[in-house]
Design an enzyme around this catalytic site. Structure first.
Site, PDB file in Angstrom:
ATOM      1  N   HIS A  82      53.943  30.926  62.135  1.00  0.00           N
ATOM      2  CA  HIS A  82      54.060  31.960  62.186  1.00  0.00           C
ATOM      3  C   HIS A  82      53.745  32.942  61.064  1.00  0.00           C
ATOM      4  O   HIS A  82      54.018  32.425  60.380  1.00  0.00           O
ATOM      5  CB  HIS A  82      55.979  31.606  62.283  1.00  0.00           C
ATOM      6  CG  HIS A  82      56.781  31.174  61.606  1.00  0.00           C
ATOM      7  ND1 HIS A  82      56.733  32.131  59.971  1.00  0.00           N
ATOM      8  CD2 HIS A  82      57.102  30.132  60.722  1.00  0.00           C
ATOM      9  CE1 HIS A  82      57.894  31.445  59.490  1.00  0.00           C
ATOM     10  NE2 HIS A  82      57.783  29.880  60.107  1.00  0.00           N
ATOM     11  N   ASP A  84      55.655  35.720  59.680  1.00  0.00           N
ATOM     12  CA  ASP A  84      56.774  36.373  58.909  1.00  0.00           C
ATOM     13  C   ASP A  84      57.242  35.600  57.834  1.00  0.00           C
ATOM     14  O   ASP A  84      57.058  34.460  57.990  1.00  0.00           O
ATOM     15  CB  ASP A  84      57.527  36.963  60.096  1.00  0.00           C
ATOM     16  CG  ASP A  84      58.288  35.736  60.793  1.00  0.00           C
ATOM     17  OD1 ASP A  84      57.549  34.788  61.553  1.00  0.00           O
ATOM     18  OD2 ASP A  84      59.025  35.933  61.415  1.00  0.00           O
ATOM     19  N   ASP A 115      56.645  28.205  53.413  1.00  0.00           N
ATOM     20  CA  ASP A 115      57.258  28.654  54.835  1.00  0.00           C
ATOM     21  C   ASP A 115      56.782  29.982  55.250  1.00  0.00           C
ATOM     22  O   ASP A 115      57.318  31.324  54.734  1.00  0.00           O
ATOM     23  CB  ASP A 115      58.362  28.978  54.427  1.00  0.00           C
ATOM     24  CG  ASP A 115      59.453  29.077  55.886  1.00  0.00           C
ATOM     25  OD1 ASP A 115      58.591  28.510  57.058  1.00  0.00           O
ATOM     26  OD2 ASP A 115      60.580  29.099  55.954  1.00  0.00           O
ATOM     27  N   GLU A 149      60.183  34.536  63.496  1.00  0.00           N
ATOM     28  CA  GLU A 149      60.824  33.164  63.606  1.00  0.00           C
ATOM     29  C   GLU A 149      61.180  33.206  62.646  1.00  0.00           C
ATOM     30  O   GLU A 149      62.923  32.866  63.346  1.00  0.00           O
ATOM     31  CB  GLU A 149      59.266  31.968  63.179  1.00  0.00           C
ATOM     32  CG  GLU A 149      59.533  30.946  63.670  1.00  0.00           C
ATOM     33  CD  GLU A 149      60.325  29.861  62.135  1.00  0.00           C
ATOM     34  OE1 GLU A 149      60.906  28.712  62.393  1.00  0.00           O
ATOM     35  OE2 GLU A 149      60.825  30.913  61.060  1.00  0.00           O
ATOM     36  N   GLU A 150      61.606  33.731  61.920  1.00  0.00           N
ATOM     37  CA  GLU A 150      62.395  33.799  60.519  1.00  0.00           C
ATOM     38  C   GLU A 150      64.031  34.807  61.697  1.00  0.00           C
ATOM     39  O   GLU A 150      64.356  34.298  60.397  1.00  0.00           O
ATOM     40  CB  GLU A 150      61.907  34.669  59.528  1.00  0.00           C
ATOM     41  CG  GLU A 150      60.828  33.812  58.732  1.00  0.00           C
ATOM     42  CD  GLU A 150      61.404  32.347  57.850  1.00  0.00           C
ATOM     43  OE1 GLU A 150      62.461  32.075  58.431  1.00  0.00           O
ATOM     44  OE2 GLU A 150      60.503  31.846  57.401  1.00  0.00           O
ATOM     45  N   ASP A 173      54.464  23.844  60.858  1.00  0.00           N
ATOM     46  CA  ASP A 173      55.493  24.186  59.890  1.00  0.00           C
ATOM     47  C   ASP A 173      55.737  23.335  58.298  1.00  0.00           C
ATOM     48  O   ASP A 173      55.376  22.228  58.537  1.00  0.00           O
ATOM     49  CB  ASP A 173      56.599  24.721  60.635  1.00  0.00           C
ATOM     50  CG  ASP A 173      58.020  26.224  60.125  1.00  0.00           C
ATOM     51  OD1 ASP A 173      57.578  26.356  58.539  1.00  0.00           O
ATOM     52  OD2 ASP A 173      58.288  26.953  60.564  1.00  0.00           O
ATOM     53  N   HIS A 384      62.532  30.045  52.007  1.00  0.00           N
ATOM     54  CA  HIS A 384      63.770  31.125  51.260  1.00  0.00           C
ATOM     55  C   HIS A 384      63.968  30.841  49.905  1.00  0.00           C
ATOM     56  O   HIS A 384      64.743  32.100  49.272  1.00  0.00           O
ATOM     57  CB  HIS A 384      64.530  30.810  52.198  1.00  0.00           C
ATOM     58  CG  HIS A 384      64.386  30.307  53.950  1.00  0.00           C
ATOM     59  ND1 HIS A 384      65.278  31.034  54.630  1.00  0.00           N
ATOM     60  CD2 HIS A 384      62.919  30.638  54.356  1.00  0.00           C
ATOM     61  CE1 HIS A 384      64.487  30.848  56.384  1.00  0.00           C
ATOM     62  NE2 HIS A 384      63.588  31.036  55.881  1.00  0.00           N
TER      63      HIS A 384
END
Length: 416
Positions: A82, A84, A115, A149-150, A173, A384
């Site tokens: 992903h 994002d 990530d 995805e987030e 991931d 994150h």
């Protein structure tokens, strides 16, 4: 072949720096056109045919396909990631530029390096090296860079709905280069709604006659019942790789009432439900609904005002709902065994097989009948985080493993 990774490492750094420079934060999302155009153009120059479509406005998926020389007889592969990235929080907390690649003490920093733009950069880098070396593949290779995805926006589900498939799907991931399956997550809204609306001055009458009720107070009964079910799951359910009690029902958000002059006629509870890899979100939802209905079957008010349920959704931003299906993995699957061997050639030890502590898009492949696994660089504690980082050498080792796995898997005859 893999010696080229170290020789051309600067090129990987340049690709990663470019990916990090796109501020694809979600939320607010709707900002991935630039990065997807860059990735598509990059892969087109490496012999891939690319397709893009908007899952949401200004948020396109990108799928790139390189057809194999003997597609019908040799294994096909999806590599999925992903584009994002998570919110950055208070920018003042960061000590490095958020959307610029920074090197320091063997690590690279920037939002998304762990990530999961680091893994996507390594994938693009591997494609470049394989193309430049003229490495041929007999089976089809497909690269999917997806959105959402987030925020639970199901970009990968959109790929499946478009008909993209393969013999195996590798979701790159962050897993600290362990081979992971995962449990699942579904969110839902449980609503208590009265058919009648009362002035707050009627409360005494309601309490004395039981001819009405506060939806907020009725929701208290529902929350208590959910806690009972959660405890029951903790005592009766288990799955290897998870500690008992991982199946949870989190009462995340509650909304109810109009204002102080009314007896609350509606109350909605937003829950997040975690379940094990051998469970489906459909079966878990049915368990919850059946349990709640059974717990209130003797309540006359609920007979007249039945519970309302709304489960899942394709976007936390648009629908306030999401699904991440679970994904079991088989240690005996030939792709898993080959991935272990590829890892061992680089790391001198087999990759550990286990279960992710979080959820990824891998569940959508499992749900769609495509064998899958999570395997990628990056540690969960960095995802994150402020000053997000990843060890530079880890990205190089991942790129080497990926090159070996792609060439071995896509040049292996299909079984059966």
């Amino acid at each position: 072949m893999i010696d080229l990774v170290d020789e051309h490492a600067q090129e990987l750094k340049e690709i990663l720096a470019k990916l990090i420079s796109f501020p694809t934060v979600s939320p607010p999302a709707r900002n991935t056109e630039g990065i997807q155009s860059y990735i598509a153009n990059f892969l087109e120059k490496k012999g891939f045919d690319t397709t893009r479509w908007d899952v949401f406005p200004q948020d396109p998926n990108m799928v790139a396909v390189k057809k194999g020389e003997e597609s019908s007889s040799y294994n096909s592969l999806i590599i999925n990631g992903h584009v994002d990235v998570a919110e950055v929080g208070d920018k003042a907390d960061w000590t490095v530029p958020i959307f610029e690649l920074t090197e320091k003490a063997g690590f690279v920093y920037g939002r998304g390096v762990s990530d999961m733009k680091g893994a996507i950069a390594a994938t693009l880098f591997a494609m470049k090296l394989l193309n430049e070396q003229g490495i041929s593949l007999k089976g089809d290779l497909q690269i999917q860079t997806v959105i959402g995805e987030e925020a639970g926006e199901a970009g990968t589900l959109s790929c499946l709905e478009k008909g993209y498939t393969a013999d195996f799907a590798l979701v790159v991931d962050g897993s600290d280069r362990k081979i992971h399956g995962q449990g699942g997550v579904i969110t839902g809204w449980i609503t208590v709604k009265s058919k009648e609306v009362f002035h707050d001055g009627m409360r005494a009458t309601i309490l004395q006659t039981s001819e009405g009720a506060s939806a907020i107070e009725k929701m208290m009964k529902i929350i208590a019942s959910l806690q009972d079910l959660e405890q029951e799951w903790a005592e009766t359910k288990q799955y290897p790789g998870f500690r008992k009690g991982t199946t949870t029902i989190n009462p995340a958000v509650i909304e109810g009432g109009r204002h102080a002059a009314f007896v609350a006629d509606q109350c909605s509870l937003w829950v997040t439900v975690h379940f094990y890899p051998n469970e489906s979100y459909q079966s878990v939802v049915a368990e919850i609904e059946n349990h709640l209905r059974n717990s209130i079957k003797d309540d006359l008010w609920f007979q007249e005002n039945p519970l309302l349920f709304r489960w899942g959704g394709k976007s936390m931003l648009e629908e306030r709902g999401e699904v991440f299906p679970s994904a079991e993995i088989s240690k005996d699957h030939p792709a898993i065994q080959m991935l272990q061997q590829s890892h061992q050639k680089v790391e001198q030890s087999k990759a550990m097989i286990g279960m992710s502590e979080t959820v990824t898009d891998a569940g959508w492949f499992h749900e769609g009948g495509i064998p899958t696994a999570i395997y990628g660089p990056g540690k969960l504690k960095e995802a994150h985080s402020v000053d997000e980082k990843i060890e530079w050498d880890e990205l190089l080792r991942f790129a080497k493993t990926l090159m070996i796995f792609i060439t071995d898997w896509c040049n292996k005859r299909k079984e059966g």
